[in-house]
Enzyme design. Structure first.
Site, short mmCIF file in Angstrom:
data_model
loop_
_atom_site.label_atom_id
_atom_site.label_comp_id
_atom_site.label_asym_id
_atom_site.label_seq_id
_atom_site.Cartn_x
_atom_site.Cartn_y
_atom_site.Cartn_z
N HIS A 448 40.27 41.55 46.33
CA HIS A 448 38.94 41.53 45.71
C HIS A 448 39.00 41.74 44.21
O HIS A 448 37.99 41.56 43.50
CB HIS A 448 38.05 42.61 46.34
CG HIS A 448 36.68 42.15 46.65
ND1 HIS A 448 35.92 41.43 45.75
CD2 HIS A 448 35.90 42.29 47.76
CE1 HIS A 448 34.74 41.17 46.29
NE2 HIS A 448 34.70 41.67 47.51
N ASP A 452 35.40 37.46 43.49
CA ASP A 452 34.36 38.01 44.34
C ASP A 452 34.18 37.12 45.57
O ASP A 452 34.86 36.10 45.73
CB ASP A 452 33.04 38.11 43.56
CG ASP A 452 33.15 39.11 42.41
OD1 ASP A 452 33.85 40.13 42.60
OD2 ASP A 452 32.57 38.86 41.34
#
Length: 477
Positions: A448, A452
């Site tokens: 992450h 995103d």
């Protein structure tokens, strides 16, 4: 005159720090040539034959099969012939400089200075300094740094008494190692009665055992007590020791070799990467039909894995954020302009992840051939460290195990992995009607930090679209 040189377990590259002895290819007393493989070892990445850079007679082996040794630990010692002196007081033997088949050095190693050790006067115990000097011979120390001593008022001698002039009636006998001397002593054999079969009459272990058999004696192996002139602490120790004995009902298996490497890498991935997973079901009916049509047209057969790899490389062109790694120390995302595609392969030795170099530049036929080659090398344990490292993205087809889905653990230090489940007939709404279609679950685990959910979702949706409608790929071919 002979000189004993020590060959240590070399650095096999790619950050490997230990290896397990799988099979010895030579015995003590064998004559070996320069660069002849002497032992087969298993690292955390592959099985490798290790060549010795010296030619001569094998005088000692260190470690039984199954023993794990750290890089730099002694492997064997070799008695080699004397070479012309390169300087005052120097004699040496040049090896090839190679440390591993296919991974040689460009230059021969620096010449070693002949190690001389002090011999005690007959009937006088060796001093502590002499014991220290002896610790640098027989493969238990660095011969290049061993002290050079000479008995006061007497001639200096070479390692293990392997010099001329040592055959005096009361002097030491040229023996290959202290272990052989102890073997003779414990079986009551007078070494002065033997004629050594090694270079310059050097007495080998085989000579002692032959003499004992000829005399009708059983051979008593040397005791486990440390030799008084060789420090016990210098002997190679296993890289990993068990910290606890198995309790009743327990079976303990050391985490070493491939299993240990996998454990370390997965733990590091979970520890360092904030990962997230998304997944989608896709109708793979048209992809299966496209593959069948390709294979019906003649030529090399195209594998399903190759088509999925081609889809992945096309998706990474659109979403390059996932073809990257994170440099945590610099706090930077490093993006790659090439795709070195790893793929998970289960073998008898455990899970390995071979890497297809420049997968983005390969067509389906080339990908199929390379997958087949690397898979076979993985099964036979012949993958090289270079073929197991350097990946930028991994494709994991766990559908071969008959499972539908998974949440893959990222192959550290990469940023993402695509998982593919089994393709099975399922009820599916197709063109507004319920039909039986070939359905597959696709899952993407991603770091992450590099992107995103929008990027990850876009990548996965594009992959699913290509699976459902392979013609989508034509836009980027």
């Amino acid at each position: 005159m002979a000189q004993v040189l020590e060959f240590k377990l070399p650095d096999l590259g790619e950050g490997l720090t230990e290896a397990e002895i799988v099979r010895w290819l030579v015995e003590v007393g064998d004559v070996v040539a320069i660069d002849q493989p002497v032992v087969e070892v298993e690292t955390a990445k592959a099985m490798v034959e290790v060549p010795c850079p010296y030619g001569g007679v094998v005088t000692a082996r260190f470690g039984e099969e199954g023993t794990e040794l750290p890089v730099g630990a002694p492997l064997i010692t070799v008695a080699v012939g004397e070479r012309p002196a390169s300087g005052a007081g120097d004699t040496g033997s040049e090896g090839s400089g190679n440390v591993l088949v296919g991974y040689g050095t460009s230059e021969a190693p620096a010449r070693r200075r002949r190690v001389r050790q002090e011999r005690p006067v007959s009937g006088t115990p060796a001093t502590a300094g002499q014991a220290g000097a002896a610790g640098a011979v027989n493969g238990r120390g660095d011969a290049a740094t061993a002290p050079v001593n000479a008995q006061a008022g007497g001639p200096a001698t070479t390692v293990n008494g392997q010099a001329g002039g040592l055959a005096a009636e009361d002097g030491p006998v040229p023996v290959i190692s202290p272990l052989v001397r102890r073997l003779a002593r414990q079986n009551g054999l007078d070494l002065r009665e033997l004629t050594g079969s090694g270079p310059d009459g050097l007495i080998l272990r085989a000579d002692v055992e032959y003499a004992l058999r000829a005399a009708g004696q059983g051979v008593t192996a040397p005791s486990a007590e440390p030799h008084p002139r060789v420090p016990q602490a210098s002997a190679p120790q296993p890289a990993v020791a068990s910290s606890a004995a198995a309790a009743p009902g327990e079976i303990r298996t050391p985490l070493k070799g491939i299993r240990g490497a996998v454990a370390d890498k997965l733990a590091r991935s979970r520890r360092e990467i904030p990962d997230a997973t998304c997944w989608v079901d896709a109708d793979a009916t048209e992809l299966m039909r496209a593959r069948a049509a390709m294979n019906a047209a003649g030529g090399p057969k195209i594998s399903l894995l190759a088509l999925l790899a081609r889809i992945c490389t096309a998706a990474l062109t659109r979403f390059p954020e996932l073809n990257s790694t994170v440099d945590a120390q610099a706090r930077e995302v490093v993006r790659f302009d090439h795709v070195h595609l790893g793929f998970a392969a289960q073998t008898e030795r455990g899970l390995v992840v071979p890497v297809v170099r420049d997968a983005h530049a390969r067509d389906a036929e080339s990908l199929t051939a390379e997958f087949a080659r690397l898979t076979e090398a993985g099964r036979t344990g012949t993958l090289t460290p270079a073929e197991l490292t350097g990946g930028t993205f991994t494709l994991n087809n766990y559908g071969v195990f008959g499972v539908d889905g998974s949440t893959p653990i990222i192959n550290h230090p990469e940023a993402a992995m695509l998982g593919v489940g089994r393709i099975v007939p399922k009820p599916w709404v197709h063109e507004g009607e319920l039909a039986v279609r070939q359905v597959v679950q696709l899952s993407l685990t991603f770091d992450h930090r590099v992107c995103d959910g929008g990027v990850a979702g876009g990548f996965l949706r594009y992959v699913a679209d290509c699976v459902e409608q392979p013609a989508v790929l034509l836009r980027t071919l």
